[in-house]
Motif scaffolding. Structure first.
Motif, mmCIF file in Angstrom:
data_model
loop_
_atom_site.group_PDB
_atom_site.id
_atom_site.type_symbol
_atom_site.label_atom_id
_atom_site.label_comp_id
_atom_site.label_asym_id
_atom_site.label_seq_id
_atom_site.Cartn_x
_atom_site.Cartn_y
_atom_site.Cartn_z
ATOM 1 N N ARG A 247 1.121 -1.667 -0.163
ATOM 2 C CA ARG A 247 0.234 -0.559 0.254
ATOM 3 C C ARG A 247 0.694 1.094 0.567
ATOM 4 O O ARG A 247 0.155 2.143 -0.561
ATOM 5 N N LEU A 248 2.141 0.818 0.609
ATOM 6 C CA LEU A 248 3.153 2.249 0.545
ATOM 7 C C LEU A 248 3.957 3.021 -1.286
ATOM 8 O O LEU A 248 3.997 4.008 -0.343
ATOM 9 N N ARG A 249 3.630 1.701 -1.417
ATOM 10 C CA ARG A 249 4.505 2.143 -2.795
ATOM 11 C C ARG A 249 4.180 3.041 -3.726
ATOM 12 O O ARG A 249 2.774 3.656 -3.713
ATOM 13 N N ALA A 250 4.583 4.387 -4.245
ATOM 14 C CA ALA A 250 4.077 5.012 -4.751
ATOM 15 C C ALA A 250 3.410 4.972 -5.949
ATOM 16 O O ALA A 250 2.041 5.955 -6.188
ATOM 17 N N SER A 251 3.283 3.687 -7.177
ATOM 18 C CA SER A 251 2.510 3.926 -7.857
ATOM 19 C C SER A 251 1.295 3.358 -7.338
ATOM 20 O O SER A 251 0.421 3.188 -8.440
ATOM 21 N N VAL A 252 1.256 2.668 -5.929
ATOM 22 C CA VAL A 252 -0.392 2.218 -5.848
ATOM 23 C C VAL A 252 -0.746 2.916 -5.548
ATOM 24 O O VAL A 252 -1.105 3.807 -4.532
ATOM 25 N N THR A 253 -2.057 3.061 -5.726
ATOM 26 C CA THR A 253 -2.900 4.013 -6.177
ATOM 27 C C THR A 253 -4.476 3.524 -4.810
ATOM 28 O O THR A 253 -4.686 5.126 -4.529
ATOM 29 N N SER A 254 -4.895 2.304 -4.764
ATOM 30 C CA SER A 254 -5.426 2.271 -3.590
ATOM 31 C C SER A 254 -5.345 0.694 -3.449
ATOM 32 O O SER A 254 -4.937 -0.201 -4.629
ATOM 33 N N LEU A 255 -5.758 -0.069 -2.304
ATOM 34 C CA LEU A 255 -5.365 -1.443 -2.509
ATOM 35 C C LEU A 255 -6.578 -1.847 -1.259
ATOM 36 O O LEU A 255 -6.995 -1.167 -0.286
ATOM 37 N N THR A 256 -6.922 -2.776 -1.442
ATOM 38 C CA THR A 256 -8.479 -2.938 -0.939
ATOM 39 C C THR A 256 -7.752 -5.171 -0.638
ATOM 40 O O THR A 256 -7.844 -5.717 -1.724
ATOM 41 N N VAL A 257 -8.354 -5.291 0.350
ATOM 42 C CA VAL A 257 -8.522 -7.362 0.490
ATOM 43 C C VAL A 257 -9.614 -7.497 1.244
ATOM 44 O O VAL A 257 -10.343 -6.478 1.949
ATOM 45 N N GLU A 258 -10.611 -8.392 0.554
ATOM 46 C CA GLU A 258 -11.357 -9.242 0.429
ATOM 47 C C GLU A 258 -11.264 -10.194 0.959
ATOM 48 O O GLU A 258 -10.507 -11.138 0.501
ATOM 49 N N ALA A 259 -11.998 -11.238 2.384
ATOM 50 C CA ALA A 259 -11.943 -12.812 2.228
ATOM 51 C C ALA A 259 -12.644 -13.497 1.714
ATOM 52 O O ALA A 259 -13.113 -12.885 1.610
ATOM 53 N N VAL A 260 -11.440 -14.866 1.362
ATOM 54 C CA VAL A 260 -11.961 -15.586 -0.122
ATOM 55 C C VAL A 260 -12.072 -16.384 0.854
ATOM 56 O O VAL A 260 -11.656 -17.313 1.962
ATOM 57 N N ASP A 261 -12.536 -17.601 0.380
ATOM 58 C CA ASP A 261 -13.147 -19.204 1.080
ATOM 59 C C ASP A 261 -11.325 -19.886 0.268
ATOM 60 O O ASP A 261 -10.705 -19.459 -0.798
#
Length: 316
Positions: A247-261
């Motif tokens: 998430r801290l990388r300058a090139s990353v605009t957004s980051l989301t994490v979702e629980a899946v099986d």
């Protein structure tokens, strides 16, 4: 590079404009179409698509500019153009009591050098319906027959105005296979559609009309590349992997994490997908799988061009 770009273009539109009273249907439109090319024409209702197609086949006289088809003016030299060009309009009426075979025989009789009737029947996939009357055909079969009528004269240029409208997925796929076969044999296809996925899969190049003007013209993938500055990357990782470092990388605009099986699904938007992919893959001790990388779509380009509203590919 367009197909057969070293040969004279089949269609040349130069500064084409058409007005109806105070309304400008076409506004300084210029492009070329080459032999064997599947060239898509996209735009909302009222964008000027039908006026453009009608001008190319000589049914509309221009207010200014010029169109050349096989080197001649289609409005002035109708005979030279109609012997080499065929059109499938959005809707057409056929004698309902005639069979598929009878319809094609009728239209073959209007041409000097028609294609073999049964070759056309095989091409459009109606061999099992050749004795079926028009009134008993399904919607998809009728569309195929209309295409057969357009092809029976053995044209070098085929103009198809929304030929897949209302077709189910299987019928649409069959139509696309026919169009690809035509192009493979050197036939040039001008293809108007509202289906942006179809345009992406089928067309070598597309032109997007907006309010009568040519807003963009190029290969679908090139239009997407030019307009898309942000990509999305999705992948799956074991639960609790932790992605604060990413998430801290300058090139990353957004980051989301979702629980899946079986773990968690991570979605990253970035302006440098290659760097993000390398960082994830090379991260010590991190196991990831099920990657999906997307860089926009022709629908995104279309929506950016028209400015607002729903794309017709989405609506249809």
């Amino acid at each position: 590079m367009p197909k057969d770009a070293d040969l004279p273009p089949v269609i040349v539109a130069a500064h084409v404009s058409k007005t109806y009273g105070d309304r400008r249907a076409l506004d300084d439109v210029s492009f070329e179409v080459h032999a064997g090319e599947i060239f898509g024409v996209l735009g909302r209702n009222g964008a000027g698509k039908s006026t453009l197609l009608e001008s190319i086949v000589g049914l509309r006289r221009l207010t200014s500019g010029e169109v050349r088809v096989f080197g001649v003016d289609p409005a002035r030299d109708r005979r030279a153009v109609t012997s080499r060009v065929s059109v499938q309009p959005q809707a057409a009426a056929l004698p309902e009591r005639l069979t598929v075979l009878e319809i094609l025989r009728l239209f073959a009789s209007l041409h000097r050098r028609p294609r073999r009737i049964f070759d056309v029947i095989d091409l459009i996939g109606l061999a099992e319906q050749d004795a079926v009357a028009v009134r008993d055909l399904s919607g998809g079969q009728l569309r195929r027959l209309l295409l057969g009528v357009a092809l029976i004269g053995n044209p070098e240029l085929v103009v198809l105005d929304e030929p897949s409208a209302g077709l189910d997925p299987a019928a649409r796929r069959g139509l696309q296979d026919i169009v690809r076969s035509l192009a493979a044999h050197g036939v040039t296809v001008l293809y108007s559609t509202h289906d942006l996925t179809e345009a992406t899969d089928l067309c070598d190049r597309v032109a997007i009309l907006h309010d009568g003007a040519l807003a963009a013209v190029d290969r679908p993938d090139e239009l997407v590349r030019q307009s898309s500055t942000v990509s999305s990357i999705a992948f799956t990782a074991p639960a609790g992997s932790g992605f604060g470092w990413l998430r801290l990388r300058a090139s990353v605009t957004s980051l989301t994490v979702e629980a899946v099986d079986g773990g968690e699904r991570v979605l990253v938007t970035t302006d440098d997908p290659d760097a993000v992919l390398r960082a994830v893959i090379e991260r010590p001790g991190l196991r990831t799988w099920a990657y999906d990388v997307r860089r926009g779509s022709l629908e995104d380009v279309f929506l950016a061009v028209i400015g607002d509203g729903m794309s017709e590919g989405q609506a249809s």
